[in-house]
Write a protein that holds these residues in place. Structure first.
Motif, PDB file in Angstrom:
ATOM      1  N   ALA A 168       4.220  25.911  13.109  1.00  0.00           N
ATOM      2  CA  ALA A 168       4.712  26.940  12.192  1.00  0.00           C
ATOM      3  C   ALA A 168       6.133  26.619  11.739  1.00  0.00           C
ATOM      4  CB  ALA A 168       4.662  28.313  12.870  1.00  0.00           C
ATOM      5  N   PRO A 169       6.579  27.229  10.648  1.00  0.00           N
ATOM      6  CA  PRO A 169       7.980  27.049  10.236  1.00  0.00           C
ATOM      7  C   PRO A 169       8.931  27.510  11.335  1.00  0.00           C
ATOM      8  CG  PRO A 169       6.695  28.099   8.487  1.00  0.00           C
ATOM      9  CD  PRO A 169       5.824  28.073   9.707  1.00  0.00           C
ATOM     10  N   ASN A 170      10.124  26.971  11.331  1.00  0.00           N
ATOM     11  CA  ASN A 170      11.094  27.284  12.376  1.00  0.00           C
ATOM     12  C   ASN A 170      11.378  28.775  12.496  1.00  0.00           C
ATOM     13  OD1 ASN A 170      11.370  24.607  13.103  1.00  0.00           O
ATOM     14  ND2 ASN A 170      13.158  24.254  11.812  1.00  0.00           N
ATOM     15  N   HIS A 171      11.447  29.478  11.353  1.00  0.00           N
ATOM     16  CA  HIS A 171      11.784  30.899  11.429  1.00  0.00           C
ATOM     17  C   HIS A 171      10.684  31.703  12.114  1.00  0.00           C
ATOM     18  CE1 HIS A 171       9.884  30.357   7.378  1.00  0.00           C
ATOM     19  NE2 HIS A 171       9.232  31.445   7.725  1.00  0.00           N
ATOM     20  N   VAL A 172       9.441  31.259  12.006  1.00  0.00           N
ATOM     21  CA  VAL A 172       8.335  31.943  12.680  1.00  0.00           C
ATOM     22  C   VAL A 172       8.374  31.658  14.176  1.00  0.00           C
ATOM     23  CG1 VAL A 172       5.825  32.079  12.914  1.00  0.00           C
ATOM     24  CG2 VAL A 172       6.862  31.994  10.633  1.00  0.00           C
ATOM     25  N   ALA A 173       8.479  30.381  14.532  1.00  0.00           N
ATOM     26  CA  ALA A 173       8.524  30.000  15.954  1.00  0.00           C
ATOM     27  C   ALA A 173       9.737  30.604  16.651  1.00  0.00           C
ATOM     28  CB  ALA A 173       8.550  28.480  16.075  1.00  0.00           C
ATOM     29  N   ASP A 174      10.868  30.612  15.977  1.00  0.00           N
ATOM     30  CA  ASP A 174      12.090  31.166  16.551  1.00  0.00           C
ATOM     31  C   ASP A 174      11.918  32.649  16.844  1.00  0.00           C
ATOM     32  OD1 ASP A 174      14.843  31.296  17.308  1.00  0.00           O
ATOM     33  OD2 ASP A 174      15.321  32.091  15.332  1.00  0.00           O
ATOM     34  N   ALA A 175      11.367  33.381  15.891  1.00  0.00           N
ATOM     35  CA  ALA A 175      11.174  34.824  16.083  1.00  0.00           C
ATOM     36  C   ALA A 175      10.161  35.106  17.183  1.00  0.00           C
ATOM     37  CB  ALA A 175      10.723  35.477  14.771  1.00  0.00           C
ATOM     38  N   PHE A 176       9.093  34.310  17.262  1.00  0.00           N
ATOM     39  CA  PHE A 176       8.096  34.512  18.309  1.00  0.00           C
ATOM     40  C   PHE A 176       8.699  34.282  19.682  1.00  0.00           C
ATOM     41  CE2 PHE A 176       4.813  33.285  21.265  1.00  0.00           C
ATOM     42  CZ  PHE A 176       3.808  34.203  21.024  1.00  0.00           C
ATOM     43  N   CYS A 177       9.404  33.174  19.858  1.00  0.00           N
ATOM     44  CA  CYS A 177       9.994  32.868  21.168  1.00  0.00           C
ATOM     45  C   CYS A 177      11.038  33.902  21.565  1.00  0.00           C
ATOM     46  CB  CYS A 177      10.599  31.473  21.153  1.00  0.00           C
ATOM     47  SG  CYS A 177       9.381  30.132  21.037  1.00  0.00           S
ATOM     48  N   ALA A 178      11.814  34.363  20.585  1.00  0.00           N
ATOM     49  CA  ALA A 178      12.852  35.353  20.880  1.00  0.00           C
ATOM     50  C   ALA A 178      12.255  36.691  21.277  1.00  0.00           C
ATOM     51  CB  ALA A 178      13.767  35.530  19.673  1.00  0.00           C
ATOM     52  N   SER A 179      11.153  37.076  20.653  1.00  0.00           N
ATOM     53  CA  SER A 179      10.598  38.415  20.876  1.00  0.00           C
ATOM     54  C   SER A 179       9.519  38.465  21.944  1.00  0.00           C
ATOM     55  CB  SER A 179      10.016  38.961  19.564  1.00  0.00           C
ATOM     56  OG  SER A 179       9.000  38.102  19.063  1.00  0.00           O
ATOM     57  N   ARG A 180       8.818  37.353  22.191  1.00  0.00           N
ATOM     58  CA  ARG A 180       7.706  37.368  23.148  1.00  0.00           C
ATOM     59  C   ARG A 180       8.011  36.671  24.470  1.00  0.00           C
ATOM     60  NH1 ARG A 180       6.734  39.633  18.201  1.00  0.00           N
ATOM     61  NH2 ARG A 180       4.522  40.153  17.899  1.00  0.00           N
ATOM     62  N   LEU A 181       8.928  35.744  24.460  1.00  0.00           N
ATOM     63  CA  LEU A 181       9.151  34.924  25.652  1.00  0.00           C
ATOM     64  C   LEU A 181      10.460  35.227  26.364  1.00  0.00           C
ATOM     65  CD1 LEU A 181       7.944  31.459  24.313  1.00  0.00           C
ATOM     66  CD2 LEU A 181       6.587  33.352  25.227  1.00  0.00           C
ATOM     67  N   GLU A 182      11.300  36.053  25.782  1.00  0.00           N
ATOM     68  CA  GLU A 182      12.578  36.405  26.379  1.00  0.00           C
ATOM     69  C   GLU A 182      12.501  37.795  26.995  1.00  0.00           C
ATOM     70  OE1 GLU A 182      14.817  33.668  26.558  1.00  0.00           O
ATOM     71  OE2 GLU A 182      16.246  34.409  25.063  1.00  0.00           O
ATOM     72  N   ALA A 183      13.152  37.988  28.130  1.00  0.00           N
ATOM     73  CA  ALA A 183      13.131  39.293  28.800  1.00  0.00           C
ATOM     74  C   ALA A 183      13.799  40.374  27.969  1.00  0.00           C
ATOM     75  CB  ALA A 183      13.816  39.185  30.161  1.00  0.00           C
ATOM     76  N   THR A 184      14.633  39.967  27.009  1.00  0.00           N
ATOM     77  CA  THR A 184      15.344  40.941  26.186  1.00  0.00           C
ATOM     78  C   THR A 184      14.492  41.477  25.043  1.00  0.00           C
ATOM     79  OG1 THR A 184      16.252  39.119  24.875  1.00  0.00           O
ATOM     80  CG2 THR A 184      17.610  39.962  26.679  1.00  0.00           C
ATOM     81  N   GLY A 185      13.284  40.936  24.880  1.00  0.00           N
ATOM     82  CA  GLY A 185      12.418  41.389  23.805  1.00  0.00           C
ATOM     83  C   GLY A 185      11.991  42.831  24.012  1.00  0.00           C
ATOM     84  N   GLY A 186      11.775  43.537  22.902  1.00  0.00           N
ATOM     85  CA  GLY A 186      11.338  44.931  22.988  1.00  0.00           C
ATOM     86  C   GLY A 186       9.878  45.044  23.366  1.00  0.00           C
ATOM     87  N   LEU A 187       9.455  46.240  23.715  1.00  0.00           N
ATOM     88  CA  LEU A 187       8.079  46.468  24.149  1.00  0.00           C
ATOM     89  C   LEU A 187       7.209  47.055  23.058  1.00  0.00           C
ATOM     90  CD1 LEU A 187       8.746  47.870  27.748  1.00  0.00           C
ATOM     91  CD2 LEU A 187       8.274  45.517  27.048  1.00  0.00           C
ATOM     92  N   ASN A 188       7.790  47.394  21.922  1.00  0.00           N
ATOM     93  CA  ASN A 188       7.025  47.914  20.794  1.00  0.00           C
ATOM     94  C   ASN A 188       7.288  47.062  19.564  1.00  0.00           C
ATOM     95  OD1 ASN A 188       5.634  50.375  21.740  1.00  0.00           O
ATOM     96  ND2 ASN A 188       7.705  51.081  22.166  1.00  0.00           N
ATOM     97  N   TYR A 189       6.413  47.191  18.568  1.00  0.00           N
ATOM     98  CA  TYR A 189       6.659  46.499  17.308  1.00  0.00           C
ATOM     99  C   TYR A 189       7.924  47.050  16.659  1.00  0.00           C
ATOM    100  CZ  TYR A 189       1.950  44.529  17.526  1.00  0.00           C
ATOM    101  OH  TYR A 189       0.821  43.830  17.906  1.00  0.00           O
ATOM    102  N   GLY A 190       8.631  46.168  15.961  1.00  0.00           N
ATOM    103  CA  GLY A 190       9.835  46.592  15.277  1.00  0.00           C
ATOM    104  C   GLY A 190      11.083  46.489  16.117  1.00  0.00           C
ATOM    105  N   THR A 191      11.017  45.722  17.205  1.00  0.00           N
ATOM    106  CA  THR A 191      12.195  45.560  18.071  1.00  0.00           C
ATOM    107  C   THR A 191      12.665  44.106  18.092  1.00  0.00           C
ATOM    108  OG1 THR A 191      10.769  45.313  20.028  1.00  0.00           O
ATOM    109  CG2 THR A 191      11.586  47.526  19.526  1.00  0.00           C
ATOM    110  N   LEU A 192      12.462  43.399  16.984  1.00  0.00           N
ATOM    111  CA  LEU A 192      12.952  42.034  16.892  1.00  0.00           C
ATOM    112  C   LEU A 192      14.474  42.041  16.968  1.00  0.00           C
ATOM    113  CD1 LEU A 192      10.743  40.652  13.965  1.00  0.00           C
ATOM    114  CD2 LEU A 192      10.392  40.335  16.418  1.00  0.00           C
TER     115      LEU A 192
END
Length: 209
Positions: A168-192
């Motif tokens: 995927a493009p970098n902006h997609v992969a970056d957002a996925f890793c930041a929101s799904r793989l980091e403990a700081t990610g939110g638990l609901n949609y809209g918490t990027l």
């Protein structure tokens, strides 16, 4: 709203990437790696995507607003039918037990799975840390059935992350890793988190629609 929409688009693209990778593995059963990968990735994918679908449908309905609950709109039907996926394809617990059964009977399926995930090694440090923790976790045999859903979650996220980092493009992969793989990610949609290119994610989603 841009945050919510971008998050929904991420979920959709990650699910599609996982689905298409499993499909490719199923189409290449003469290849030993693909055969082993499909044995584990199939129940992992079924479990994860089926579990995520109802909340995704609900959030999309909420985005649309009042008209999204009216019966002349497609969303009420999609929302009502979304839980059927898990029931039809096998309940979450059944899929998790199938994952454990595959690993227990044929340990090489796990090695093939991790080998596939590690093809993205070095592409994103968050993914590397996540996979390292996953690999440590699967070596522990204590209370595997009790931990089965947690293991299935992380197996799914690791493969999705790997696929997006690679394809995927970098902006997609970056957002996925930041929101799904980091403990700081939110638990609901809209918490990027801030600093992600939500506009580019949405432009990509519109272009793919």
């Amino acid at each position: 709203m841009r945050n919510v929409l971008a998050d929904l688009a991420l979920e959709s693209e990650a699910a599609l990437a996982l689905t298409m990778r499993v499909a490719r593995a199923m189409d290449n059963q003469d290849d030993e790696h693909e055969k082993l990968l499909s044995r584990l990735a199939t129940p992992v994918g079924k479990y994860w995507v089926c579990k995520r679908t109802p909340n995704h449908a609900y959030e999309a309905m909420e985005v649309i607003g009042g008209s999204g609950v009216m019966e002349n709109h497609i969303m009420p039907r999609l929302f009502r039918e979304s839980p059927i996926n898990a029931i039809w394809e096998g309940s979450g617990n059944v899929q998790c037990l199938d994952i454990l059964r595959a690993i227990g009977k044929q340990p090489e399926v796990l090695q093939a799975y991790l080998s596939e995930v590690n093809k993205a090694r070095g592409g994103d440090p968050r993914l590397d840390r996540f996979v390292d923790q996953l690999q440590e976790s699967v070596t522990r045999t204590d209370e595997l059935q009790y931990r089965a859903r947690n293991l299935a979650d992380r197996l799914a996220l690791a493969l999705q992350g790997s696929l997006l980092v690679r394809h995927a493009p970098n902006h997609v992969a970056d957002a996925f890793c930041a929101s799904r793989l980091e403990a700081t990610g939110g638990l609901n949609y809209g918490t990027l988190s801030t600093g992600l290119d939500c506009a580019a994610i949405l432009d990509r989603a519109r272009a793919r629609a």
